[in-house]
Write a protein that holds these residues in place. Structure first.
Motif, short mmCIF file in Angstrom:
data_model
loop_
_atom_site.label_atom_id
_atom_site.label_comp_id
_atom_site.label_asym_id
_atom_site.label_seq_id
_atom_site.Cartn_x
_atom_site.Cartn_y
_atom_site.Cartn_z
N ILE A 98 19.10 26.66 70.53
CA ILE A 98 19.42 25.94 71.77
C ILE A 98 18.30 26.07 72.79
O ILE A 98 17.88 25.10 73.40
N LEU A 99 17.75 27.27 72.94
CA LEU A 99 16.77 27.51 74.00
C LEU A 99 15.38 26.95 73.71
O LEU A 99 14.57 26.78 74.62
N LYS A 100 15.10 26.62 72.46
CA LYS A 100 13.78 26.05 72.15
C LYS A 100 13.68 24.57 72.51
O LYS A 100 12.59 24.02 72.55
N LEU A 101 14.79 23.94 72.77
CA LEU A 101 14.83 22.51 73.07
C LEU A 101 15.09 22.27 74.55
O LEU A 101 16.10 22.74 75.08
N ASP A 102 14.19 21.56 75.21
CA ASP A 102 14.32 21.33 76.65
C ASP A 102 15.66 20.72 77.05
O ASP A 102 16.30 21.16 77.99
N HIS A 103 16.08 19.69 76.32
CA HIS A 103 17.30 18.98 76.72
C HIS A 103 18.58 19.74 76.37
O HIS A 103 19.66 19.34 76.79
N SER A 108 22.46 26.99 78.95
CA SER A 108 22.05 28.39 79.07
C SER A 108 22.90 29.21 80.04
O SER A 108 23.03 30.43 79.84
N PRO A 109 23.52 28.63 81.08
CA PRO A 109 24.40 29.46 81.91
C PRO A 109 25.60 30.03 81.15
O PRO A 109 26.22 30.99 81.60
N MET A 110 25.94 29.44 80.00
CA MET A 110 27.04 29.96 79.20
C MET A 110 26.56 31.00 78.18
O MET A 110 27.33 31.50 77.38
N MET A 111 25.28 31.33 78.24
CA MET A 111 24.71 32.28 77.30
C MET A 111 24.39 33.57 78.04
O MET A 111 24.04 33.52 79.21
N PRO A 112 24.47 34.70 77.42
CA PRO A 112 24.96 34.91 76.07
C PRO A 112 26.48 34.78 76.01
O PRO A 112 27.14 34.66 77.05
N CYS A 113 27.01 34.82 74.80
CA CYS A 113 28.47 34.74 74.61
C CYS A 113 29.11 35.96 75.28
O CYS A 113 28.54 37.04 75.29
N ARG A 114 30.28 35.75 75.84
CA ARG A 114 30.98 36.85 76.51
C ARG A 114 32.33 37.10 75.88
O ARG A 114 33.05 36.17 75.55
N VAL A 115 32.65 38.37 75.75
CA VAL A 115 33.96 38.81 75.28
C VAL A 115 34.42 39.89 76.25
O VAL A 115 33.66 40.78 76.61
N SER A 116 35.66 39.78 76.66
CA SER A 116 36.22 40.74 77.60
C SER A 116 37.34 41.52 76.91
O SER A 116 38.18 40.94 76.22
N ILE A 117 37.33 42.82 77.09
CA ILE A 117 38.38 43.68 76.55
C ILE A 117 39.01 44.39 77.73
O ILE A 117 38.31 45.00 78.55
N TYR A 118 40.33 44.29 77.84
CA TYR A 118 41.02 44.81 79.02
C TYR A 118 42.45 45.21 78.71
O TYR A 118 43.01 44.81 77.68
N THR A 119 43.02 46.00 79.61
CA THR A 119 44.43 46.35 79.51
C THR A 119 45.20 45.62 80.60
O THR A 119 44.64 45.24 81.62
N LYS A 120 46.48 45.42 80.32
CA LYS A 120 47.38 44.81 81.30
C LYS A 120 48.45 45.82 81.70
O LYS A 120 48.54 46.91 81.11
N SER A 121 49.26 45.43 82.66
CA SER A 121 50.28 46.33 83.18
C SER A 121 51.31 46.73 82.12
O SER A 121 52.00 47.74 82.29
N ASN A 122 51.40 46.00 81.02
CA ASN A 122 52.32 46.37 79.94
C ASN A 122 51.75 47.47 79.06
O ASN A 122 52.38 47.89 78.09
N GLY A 123 50.52 47.93 79.38
CA GLY A 123 49.88 49.01 78.63
C GLY A 123 49.15 48.56 77.38
O GLY A 123 48.51 49.36 76.71
N LYS A 124 49.21 47.28 77.07
CA LYS A 124 48.56 46.76 75.86
C LYS A 124 47.14 46.32 76.17
O LYS A 124 46.80 45.99 77.30
N THR A 125 46.32 46.32 75.13
CA THR A 125 44.91 45.93 75.24
C THR A 125 44.76 44.51 74.72
O THR A 125 45.35 44.13 73.71
N TYR A 126 43.94 43.73 75.43
CA TYR A 126 43.74 42.32 75.10
C TYR A 126 42.25 42.01 74.97
O TYR A 126 41.40 42.70 75.55
#
Length: 168
Positions: A98-103, A108-126
């Motif tokens: 993707i980054l080698k091509l101008d168009h 690029s604002p969506m790069m790099p890929c993001r993954v979020s790991i978190y807990t909620k009030s129910n105590g479970k991890t998501y």
């Protein structure tokens, strides 16, 4: 008489089409946020999910560019939130395409890929992430092709962690 029937039929068709488009727009407006983001419950607690995720990323040949510990960051500002880490992931074999091509650099604002790991009030991890496969379709071409591959790899990495994964 037949001219009147034809005219009334065209008016009815036009009204139906307009109402259909409005209804479709309303449905998309209400549904789009839940389509754009994916969230799955982890099989594990927060720390185990983190450890297993990092291992999966490394095994897949991807790199963790950055980890944002939002709980710690916000604590520094006097706020108390549950555990949450946001990972920035990079696969050079996809990024370069993707980054080698101008168009194509527009995504690029969506790069790099993001993954979020978190807990909620129910105590479970998501595990949360953008639905990259769906977003990719809106761009088409090289962006679609590469983002689909990256999204597929990401889902494979997460598959062993997700509680009800389809291929587990």
């Amino acid at each position: 008489m037949s001219e009147l029937v034809t005219k009334n039929s065209l008016i009815t068709l036009a009204i139906g089409l307009i109402l259909g488009l409005l209804l479709m727009g309303l449905i998309m407006f209400k549904k789009a946020p839940s389509l754009m983001m994916l969230e799955d419950e982890s099989k594990y607690d927060f720390q185990t999910t983190i450890a297993n995720f990092e291992e999966e990323v490394n095994s897949a040949g991807w790199k963790i560019s950055m980890v944002h510990d939002m709980q710690e960051t916000l604590k520094g500002f006097g706020h108390d939130v549950r555990e949450i880490k946001i990972y920035e992931l990079c696969s050079s074999k996809y990024s370069v395409e993707i980054l080698k091509l101008d168009h194509e650099r527009i995504v690029s604002p969506m790069m790099p890929c993001r993954v979020s790991i978190y807990t909620k009030s129910n105590g479970k991890t998501y595990i949360g992430r953008m639905n990259s496969g769906l977003v990719a379709k809106t761009f088409g071409g090289v962006i679609d092709e590469i983002m689909q591959k990256a999204a597929g790899d990401t889902e494979v990495m997460l598959g062993k962690l997700i509680k009800w994964y389809k291929n587990a």
